[in-house]
Structures are given as C-alpha cells and as structure tokens.
Scaffold this motif. Structure first.
Motif, PDB file in Angstrom:
ATOM      1  N   UNK A  96       0.821  -1.196   0.000  1.00  0.00           N
ATOM      2  CA  UNK A  96       0.000   0.000   0.000  1.00  0.00           C
ATOM      3  C   UNK A  96       0.857   1.249   0.000  1.00  0.00           C
ATOM      4  N   UNK A  97       0.453   2.256  -0.788  1.00  0.00           N
ATOM      5  CA  UNK A  97       1.285   3.441  -0.960  1.00  0.00           C
ATOM      6  C   UNK A  97       0.499   4.712  -0.648  1.00  0.00           C
ATOM      7  N   UNK A  98       1.159   5.700  -0.038  1.00  0.00           N
ATOM      8  CA  UNK A  98       0.469   6.911   0.407  1.00  0.00           C
ATOM      9  C   UNK A  98      -0.195   7.658  -0.739  1.00  0.00           C
ATOM     10  N   UNK A  99      -1.375   8.209  -0.443  1.00  0.00           N
ATOM     11  CA  UNK A  99      -2.190   8.960  -1.387  1.00  0.00           C
ATOM     12  C   UNK A  99      -2.676   8.109  -2.556  1.00  0.00           C
ATOM     13  N   UNK A 100      -2.524   6.807  -2.426  1.00  0.00           N
ATOM     14  CA  UNK A 100      -3.068   5.844  -3.383  1.00  0.00           C
ATOM     15  C   UNK A 100      -3.939   4.827  -2.646  1.00  0.00           C
ATOM     16  N   UNK A 101      -4.523   5.235  -1.526  1.00  0.00           N
ATOM     17  CA  UNK A 101      -5.232   4.278  -0.673  1.00  0.00           C
ATOM     18  C   UNK A 101      -6.321   3.507  -1.408  1.00  0.00           C
ATOM     19  N   UNK A 102      -7.190   4.225  -2.133  1.00  0.00           N
ATOM     20  CA  UNK A 102      -8.308   3.564  -2.801  1.00  0.00           C
ATOM     21  C   UNK A 102      -7.816   2.637  -3.905  1.00  0.00           C
ATOM     22  N   UNK A 103      -6.858   3.106  -4.686  1.00  0.00           N
ATOM     23  CA  UNK A 103      -6.310   2.291  -5.773  1.00  0.00           C
ATOM     24  C   UNK A 103      -5.634   1.040  -5.224  1.00  0.00           C
ATOM     25  N   UNK A 104      -4.791   1.207  -4.221  1.00  0.00           N
ATOM     26  CA  UNK A 104      -4.083   0.065  -3.645  1.00  0.00           C
ATOM     27  C   UNK A 104      -5.052  -0.899  -2.964  1.00  0.00           C
ATOM     28  N   UNK A 105      -6.101  -0.364  -2.340  1.00  0.00           N
ATOM     29  CA  UNK A 105      -7.104  -1.229  -1.719  1.00  0.00           C
ATOM     30  C   UNK A 105      -7.791  -2.091  -2.765  1.00  0.00           C
ATOM     31  N   UNK A 140      -1.364   6.254 -18.375  1.00  0.00           N
ATOM     32  CA  UNK A 140      -2.182   5.867 -17.232  1.00  0.00           C
ATOM     33  C   UNK A 140      -2.265   6.979 -16.190  1.00  0.00           C
ATOM     34  N   UNK A 141      -1.110   7.548 -15.824  1.00  0.00           N
ATOM     35  CA  UNK A 141      -1.101   8.597 -14.799  1.00  0.00           C
ATOM     36  C   UNK A 141      -1.804   9.848 -15.311  1.00  0.00           C
ATOM     37  N   UNK A 142      -1.518  10.242 -16.558  1.00  0.00           N
ATOM     38  CA  UNK A 142      -2.162  11.438 -17.114  1.00  0.00           C
ATOM     39  C   UNK A 142      -3.677  11.281 -17.189  1.00  0.00           C
ATOM     40  N   UNK A 143      -4.134  10.048 -17.403  1.00  0.00           N
ATOM     41  CA  UNK A 143      -5.567   9.807 -17.538  1.00  0.00           C
ATOM     42  C   UNK A 143      -6.323   9.912 -16.214  1.00  0.00           C
ATOM     43  N   UNK A 167       6.590  15.073  -5.647  1.00  0.00           N
ATOM     44  CA  UNK A 167       7.932  15.460  -6.092  1.00  0.00           C
ATOM     45  C   UNK A 167       8.848  14.247  -6.183  1.00  0.00           C
ATOM     46  N   UNK A 168       8.806  13.414  -5.162  1.00  0.00           N
ATOM     47  CA  UNK A 168       9.671  12.228  -5.150  1.00  0.00           C
ATOM     48  C   UNK A 168       9.268  11.242  -6.232  1.00  0.00           C
ATOM     49  N   UNK A 169       7.972  11.013  -6.390  1.00  0.00           N
ATOM     50  CA  UNK A 169       7.501  10.022  -7.354  1.00  0.00           C
ATOM     51  C   UNK A 169       7.822  10.453  -8.777  1.00  0.00           C
ATOM     52  N   UNK A 170       7.554  11.716  -9.105  1.00  0.00           N
ATOM     53  CA  UNK A 170       7.850  12.218 -10.447  1.00  0.00           C
ATOM     54  C   UNK A 170       9.355  12.157 -10.716  1.00  0.00           C
ATOM     55  N   UNK A 171      10.151  12.500  -9.727  1.00  0.00           N
ATOM     56  CA  UNK A 171      11.594  12.498  -9.898  1.00  0.00           C
ATOM     57  C   UNK A 171      12.174  11.119 -10.131  1.00  0.00           C
ATOM     58  N   UNK A 172      11.545  10.100  -9.555  1.00  0.00           N
ATOM     59  CA  UNK A 172      12.073   8.743  -9.666  1.00  0.00           C
ATOM     60  C   UNK A 172      11.447   7.932 -10.796  1.00  0.00           C
ATOM     61  N   UNK A 173      10.360   8.430 -11.372  1.00  0.00           N
ATOM     62  CA  UNK A 173       9.568   7.640 -12.310  1.00  0.00           C
ATOM     63  C   UNK A 173      10.408   7.066 -13.446  1.00  0.00           C
ATOM     64  N   UNK A 174      11.154   7.910 -14.117  1.00  0.00           N
ATOM     65  CA  UNK A 174      11.895   7.463 -15.294  1.00  0.00           C
ATOM     66  C   UNK A 174      13.014   6.490 -14.952  1.00  0.00           C
ATOM     67  N   UNK A 175      13.445   6.476 -13.706  1.00  0.00           N
ATOM     68  CA  UNK A 175      14.558   5.599 -13.347  1.00  0.00           C
ATOM     69  C   UNK A 175      14.155   4.138 -13.271  1.00  0.00           C
ATOM     70  N   UNK A 176      12.844   3.862 -13.081  1.00  0.00           N
ATOM     71  CA  UNK A 176      12.437   2.459 -12.996  1.00  0.00           C
ATOM     72  C   UNK A 176      11.197   2.129 -13.821  1.00  0.00           C
ATOM     73  N   UNK A 177      10.655   3.081 -14.567  1.00  0.00           N
ATOM     74  CA  UNK A 177       9.476   2.803 -15.389  1.00  0.00           C
ATOM     75  C   UNK A 177       9.827   1.866 -16.538  1.00  0.00           C
ATOM     76  N   UNK A 229       8.610   8.219   2.190  1.00  0.00           N
ATOM     77  CA  UNK A 229       8.258   8.987   0.989  1.00  0.00           C
ATOM     78  C   UNK A 229       7.599  10.327   1.306  1.00  0.00           C
ATOM     79  N   UNK A 230       7.275  10.533   2.557  1.00  0.00           N
ATOM     80  CA  UNK A 230       6.579  11.764   2.939  1.00  0.00           C
ATOM     81  C   UNK A 230       7.493  12.749   3.651  1.00  0.00           C
ATOM     82  N   UNK A 231       8.776  12.436   3.722  1.00  0.00           N
ATOM     83  CA  UNK A 231       9.713  13.301   4.440  1.00  0.00           C
ATOM     84  C   UNK A 231      10.470  14.215   3.475  1.00  0.00           C
TER      85      UNK A 231
END
Length: 231
Positions: A96-105, A140-143, A167-177, A229-231
């Motif tokens: 489960x990931x923060x601010x994705x509660x409904x999706x992860x559920x 997917x994210x843009x949609x 900020x963290x998610x966008x910054x890391x996206x391309x490194x593992x997408x 991820x929230x720090x």
C-alpha cells in the motif's frame, strides 16, 4: 476502461451487459475462449479525509468489481477450453502506498480474490495468474485527470506530505518505469508457459519492491519504506 474487440462494441467492465456482449461476441466469432487478460484499470490520487465515498466506490468499481465481472462471465468458457485467466494487478496490490489508498485497496482486493480462486479454478481446469508491474511509461497517470499543484493547494493539513510524495515520485519515475512492450512480453510469457507461476513481477525493481512486503511478517519494513516517501 474500454477495450476494443474487433467489430464487437466497446467493452465497459463496470457494465454487466457490455461484459456479457463482449464475451459472447468472442465465443460467437471464434467458437471458444482460451484466455482472458484482465487489464482495465483506473488510477486515483487522494486521501480519505479529502475525498468522497463515491470517489472510493468508483475506484473499486473499475479496479475490483470490473475484474470480477469479466472473470465471472468468462469462467464457463475457460472451463470448457481448459484456459487461462491472467489479471494485471500492480505492485500497489502488494504494498500500500500513500495517497493511493483507494487504488491500492482495490488492487489488494483483486490479489486476495485471485489468490483464493487459484485452487478452486484449478479443480475445473483453469489456470489463474497475476502479473504485477510497477511504473509503466503510458498515459495511465495522465488519464487520472488531476492537477498535482491544485491537489496540493487543496490538501489542507496533508499538503506538505502530498507535495513530498508527488515530487519524489515524479523524480524517480523514469529511473524504474518500464515500457508497455516489456510488460506485454511478461504477459505473453504467462500465456505461453507450460506451467506459469501464480504471481509474476515484470521487472527486477518490482520483484525487490514486493519482496519487502512478502517477507515482512510484522509490517515494520513496509511502514518504514512508504513513510519515508513523505519526508
């Protein structure tokens, strides 16, 4: 949410009549159904205090009940053919990931449902597998249709944490997408393997990420990972 099937009408996984028509159309055209890939999904960004229950229900409707609706319609035909049921979930269904509660559920619910269904389906000749990608470079994210800056501005007491997460998610996206083709190759491997595994991660990153949870008996490793991820 829609998938094209040749000359068959557009498929809406939340509409029982649409699902029934799509499955019936494939069987009418080809005489059988050998495999189903549940891939429809809808992302969501938000946290419970700042969203409505209808928001949560909509996410569950597509990502969980939509999967069940397609699976239920297909199972009689998969039993007849000794076919395969493949569901694309997400690493978010394991961790489960923060601010994705409904999706992860919703994805977690799919994981639990399919894990429970595996032995039952096997008794009637149907193979069940789950494919767990991480980030994939698609629309997917843009949609999701949200403006991150506006979401942060409206987040109230959660604004700093949401800003840090985005900020963290966008910054890391391309490194593992992964590319869509890499994930498609993983699905194709499940379709063609003699004895496919039940749970398949599509990359080394996804395997390492989900391993945090699968080997975390008391939950402390996951909470430490996602809380950072929230720090």
């Amino acid at each position: 949410m829609g998938l094209g099937f040749g000359d068959i009408r557009q498929l809406d996984v939340t509409d029982e009549a649409s699902v029934a028509a799509a499955v019936a159309g494939v069987v009418a055209d080809h005489g059988r159904l050998d495999a189903v890939i549940n891939n429809a999904g809808a992302g969501h960004l938000g946290t419970l205090e700042n969203e409505t229950m209808d928001d949560v229900r909509q996410v569950m409707g597509v990502n969980f009940f939509g999967v069940l609706q397609v699976t239920k319609a297909a199972l009689p035909h998969l039993r007849a053919s000794g076919g395969r049921l493949i569901t694309v979930t997400s690493v978010g269904g394991v961790v489960g990931q923060p601010f994705n509660e409904a999706y992860c559920a919703a994805k977690s619910a799919v994981e639990g449902y399919m894990e429970s269904l595996v032995p039952v389906a096997a008794k009637v000749g149907v193979t069940v597998s789950m494919v767990e990608p991480g980030a994939v470079a698609t629309e997917f994210v843009n949609n999701i249709g949200v403006d991150p800056a506006a979401e942060i501005a409206a987040a109230g007491p959660y604004a700093d944490a949401l800003d840090a997460y985005v900020t963290r998610t966008v910054g890391q996206f391309l490194s593992f997408a992964q590319t869509p083709g890499q994930v498609a190759d993983a699905v194709l491997e499940v379709l063609t393997a003699e004895q496919p595994a039940f749970r398949i991660q599509t990359s080394a990153w996804a395997r390492a990420f989900t391993a945090t949870k699968l080997a975390d008996l008391d939950g402390s490793a996951v909470v430490g990972l996602t809380g950072g991820r929230l720090d």
